[in-house]
Design a protein around this motif. Structure first.
Motif, mmCIF file in Angstrom:
data_model
loop_
_atom_site.group_PDB
_atom_site.id
_atom_site.type_symbol
_atom_site.label_atom_id
_atom_site.label_comp_id
_atom_site.label_asym_id
_atom_site.label_seq_id
_atom_site.Cartn_x
_atom_site.Cartn_y
_atom_site.Cartn_z
ATOM 1 N N MET A 176 -26.056 13.138 -4.038
ATOM 2 C CA MET A 176 -25.675 14.520 -3.711
ATOM 3 C C MET A 176 -24.293 14.856 -4.263
ATOM 4 O O MET A 176 -24.071 15.965 -4.751
ATOM 5 C CB MET A 176 -25.725 14.746 -2.196
ATOM 6 C CG MET A 176 -27.125 14.796 -1.646
ATOM 7 S SD MET A 176 -27.235 15.318 0.072
ATOM 8 C CE MET A 176 -26.244 14.121 0.921
ATOM 9 N N ASN B 42 -24.576 15.284 -8.025
ATOM 10 C CA ASN B 42 -25.213 16.573 -8.264
ATOM 11 C C ASN B 42 -24.209 17.709 -8.080
ATOM 12 O O ASN B 42 -24.151 18.632 -8.893
ATOM 13 C CB ASN B 42 -26.398 16.759 -7.325
ATOM 14 C CG ASN B 42 -27.014 18.138 -7.438
ATOM 15 O OD1 ASN B 42 -27.339 18.592 -8.523
ATOM 16 N ND2 ASN B 42 -27.155 18.798 -6.316
ATOM 17 N N LEU B 43 -23.423 17.636 -7.051
ATOM 18 C CA LEU B 43 -22.432 18.674 -6.781
ATOM 19 C C LEU B 43 -21.374 18.737 -7.880
ATOM 20 O O LEU B 43 -20.940 19.817 -8.281
ATOM 21 C CB LEU B 43 -21.765 18.428 -5.422
ATOM 22 C CG LEU B 43 -20.774 19.458 -4.933
ATOM 23 C CD1 LEU B 43 -21.474 20.799 -4.718
ATOM 24 C CD2 LEU B 43 -20.135 18.988 -3.644
ATOM 25 N N ASP C 266 -25.026 20.927 -9.968
ATOM 26 C CA ASP C 266 -25.101 21.687 -8.710
ATOM 27 C C ASP C 266 -26.471 22.330 -8.523
ATOM 28 O O ASP C 266 -26.590 23.527 -8.262
ATOM 29 C CB ASP C 266 -23.991 22.730 -8.641
ATOM 30 C CG ASP C 266 -23.784 23.240 -7.214
ATOM 31 O OD1 ASP C 266 -24.249 22.568 -6.276
ATOM 32 O OD2 ASP C 266 -23.185 24.319 -7.057
ATOM 33 N N SER C 267 -27.512 21.520 -8.646
ATOM 34 C CA SER C 267 -28.884 21.991 -8.474
ATOM 35 C C SER C 267 -29.195 22.148 -6.990
ATOM 36 O O SER C 267 -29.140 21.190 -6.220
ATOM 37 C CB SER C 267 -29.849 20.986 -9.106
ATOM 38 O OG SER C 267 -31.171 21.297 -8.763
ATOM 39 N N ARG C 268 -29.512 23.349 -6.589
ATOM 40 C CA ARG C 268 -29.831 23.612 -5.178
ATOM 41 C C ARG C 268 -31.142 22.945 -4.770
ATOM 42 O O ARG C 268 -31.266 22.482 -3.646
ATOM 43 C CB ARG C 268 -29.915 25.121 -4.923
ATOM 44 C CG ARG C 268 -28.682 25.884 -5.269
ATOM 45 C CD ARG C 268 -27.611 25.650 -4.261
ATOM 46 N NE ARG C 268 -26.422 26.413 -4.673
ATOM 47 C CZ ARG C 268 -25.251 26.233 -4.190
ATOM 48 N NH1 ARG C 268 -25.058 25.318 -3.277
ATOM 49 N NH2 ARG C 268 -24.225 26.929 -4.618
ATOM 50 N N SER C 269 -32.108 22.904 -5.678
ATOM 51 C CA SER C 269 -33.394 22.290 -5.337
ATOM 52 C C SER C 269 -33.245 20.773 -5.141
ATOM 53 O O SER C 269 -33.874 20.191 -4.255
ATOM 54 C CB SER C 269 -34.445 22.601 -6.396
ATOM 55 O OG SER C 269 -34.037 22.121 -7.652
ATOM 56 N N ALA D 183 -30.482 19.248 -4.144
ATOM 57 C CA ALA D 183 -29.759 19.078 -2.880
ATOM 58 C C ALA D 183 -30.671 19.327 -1.685
ATOM 59 O O ALA D 183 -30.576 18.630 -0.667
ATOM 60 C CB ALA D 183 -28.557 20.016 -2.840
ATOM 61 N N SER D 184 -31.576 20.291 -1.801
ATOM 62 C CA SER D 184 -32.471 20.567 -0.675
ATOM 63 C C SER D 184 -33.536 19.490 -0.516
ATOM 64 O O SER D 184 -34.137 19.361 0.551
ATOM 65 C CB SER D 184 -33.131 21.938 -0.837
ATOM 66 O OG SER D 184 -33.991 21.945 -1.949
ATOM 67 N N GLY E 73 -30.889 16.066 0.582
ATOM 68 C CA GLY E 73 -30.131 16.247 1.822
ATOM 69 C C GLY E 73 -30.893 15.863 3.074
ATOM 70 O O GLY E 73 -30.386 15.101 3.916
#
Length: 101
Positions: free
Chosen positions: A25, A28-29, A33-36, A38-39, A42
């Protein structure tokens, strides 16, 4: 295999997954910074942390201090595994035949 060694193996595996998901994570950040991503990762990270805490709370031979240590996010599972290792080595019987006096 005893219950303590099974618990220790579970804590090592779960603690490693917890650290790896956090690292993923953070990478990625810092990069895309992919929201998918991270979702997806997470909840895995959160579930593993809750599994560590719940298993330590339900383990009867852990002290309250050891249970609290396991609740520390990211490193708690690995710290609790280390404590179980130290604790199990302290309470092992010495090897060799029994002494007859």
């Amino acid at each position: 295999m005893t219950g303590r060694s099974r618990m220790r193996i579970f804590l090592i595996v779960a603690g490693t997954i917890e650290v790896a998901t956090l690292a993923a994570m953070l990478v990625n950040l810092a990069t895309v910074d992919s929201r998918s991503f991270a979702s997806a990762i997470g909840p895995v990270h959160g579930f593993v942390w809750l599994a560590i805490v719940a298993s330590c709370l339900l383990t009867p031979w852990l002290t309250p201090w050891q249970r609290g240590l396991a609740a520390i996010p990211v490193v708690g599972g690995l710290l609790a595994a280390g404590i179980l290792r130290t604790h199990s080595h302290q309470h092992q019987r010495p090897e060799g035949p029994p002494r007859v006096e």
